[in-house]
Design an enzyme around this catalytic site. Structure first.
Site, PDB file in Angstrom:
ATOM      1  N   ASN A  61       0.831  -1.194   0.000  1.00 12.26           N
ATOM      2  CA  ASN A  61       0.000   0.000   0.000  1.00 12.26           C
ATOM      3  C   ASN A  61       0.870   1.250   0.000  1.00 12.26           C
ATOM      4  O   ASN A  61       1.957   1.274   0.571  1.00 12.26           O
ATOM      5  CB  ASN A  61      -0.996  -0.010   1.164  1.00 12.26           C
ATOM      6  CG  ASN A  61      -0.374  -0.127   2.539  1.00 12.26           C
ATOM      7  OD1 ASN A  61       0.518  -0.941   2.754  1.00 12.26           O
ATOM      8  ND2 ASN A  61      -0.861   0.652   3.478  1.00 12.26           N
ATOM      9  N   GLU A  74      -2.980  -4.742  -3.168  1.00  9.06           N
ATOM     10  CA  GLU A  74      -3.518  -5.658  -4.164  1.00  9.06           C
ATOM     11  C   GLU A  74      -3.571  -5.010  -5.543  1.00  9.06           C
ATOM     12  O   GLU A  74      -3.188  -5.601  -6.550  1.00  9.06           O
ATOM     13  CB  GLU A  74      -4.928  -6.119  -3.778  1.00  9.06           C
ATOM     14  CG  GLU A  74      -5.006  -6.842  -2.449  1.00  9.06           C
ATOM     15  CD  GLU A  74      -5.334  -5.921  -1.267  1.00  9.06           C
ATOM     16  OE1 GLU A  74      -4.683  -4.863  -1.123  1.00  9.06           O
ATOM     17  OE2 GLU A  74      -6.247  -6.263  -0.498  1.00  9.06           O
ATOM     18  N   CYS A 114     -10.505  -3.262  -4.262  1.00 14.09           N
ATOM     19  CA  CYS A 114      -9.611  -4.364  -4.646  1.00 14.09           C
ATOM     20  C   CYS A 114     -10.398  -5.607  -5.041  1.00 14.09           C
ATOM     21  O   CYS A 114     -10.024  -6.315  -5.978  1.00 14.09           O
ATOM     22  CB  CYS A 114      -8.650  -4.672  -3.507  1.00 14.09           C
ATOM     23  SG  CYS A 114      -7.418  -3.375  -3.250  1.00 14.09           S
TER      24      CYS A 114
END
Length: 157
Positions: A61, A74, A114
């Site tokens: 992230n 992701e 995501c």
């Protein structure tokens, strides 16, 4: 007419119960989480994606002071794979989170954005993506497809 949804998943006490071939994915996701840019939340997430050709892509992230301009681990990994390995199917994604905001025994599942990206990735490649979620103490949830955690994806049939 009432219908019922069924969610299929496997639960393991520890990721070391997974086949040896998936241990490297866990290690790569862990390394990626440690390098996450999360100065505002200290909520570090790592992802590792296994492509059909054996390539492993990692992502973490990336926060930004101008919230919500950051991006999840992701999507970093999936978008990198799509941009740099077009047409190569994603077979597996591992997601794990680290930090004080995450309970040691809690598997953190992908956010809605995501999940939608995973759904479209599955739809585009016409092949399911195995999703492995790992807690800080090793507990593991395994889903054979995003369809088990996102039952009504937007625009995907």
């Amino acid at each position: 007419m009432k219908k019922q949804l069924t969610i299929h998943y496997e639960w393991l006490n520890h990721w070391k119960e997974l086949p040896d071939s998936e241990h490297l994915l866990i290690e790569k996701a862990t390394e990626a989480a440690q390098d996450a840019y999360a100065p505002y939340s200290d909520f570090k997430v790592g992802a590792a994606v296994l492509l059909a050709d054996g390539t492993i892509i990692t992502g973490n992230n990336q926060e930004n002071i101008a919230y919500p301009s950051g991006i999840c681990a992701e999507r970093v990994a999936l978008f990198y794979a799509g941009a740099n390995y077009p047409g190569t199917a994603v077979q597996t994604i591992v997601v794990l989170a680290q930090g004080d905001l995450v309970a040691q025994d809690e598997c953190v599942s992908p956010c809605g954005s995501c999940r939608q990206v995973l759904a479209e990735s599955e739809s585009r490649q016409e092949e399911a993506i195995r999703i492995i979620l790992v807690s800080q103490d090793g507990k593991t949830w395994i889903f054979d497809s995003i369809k088990d955690i996102l039952v009504f994806p937007f625009g995907v049939k």
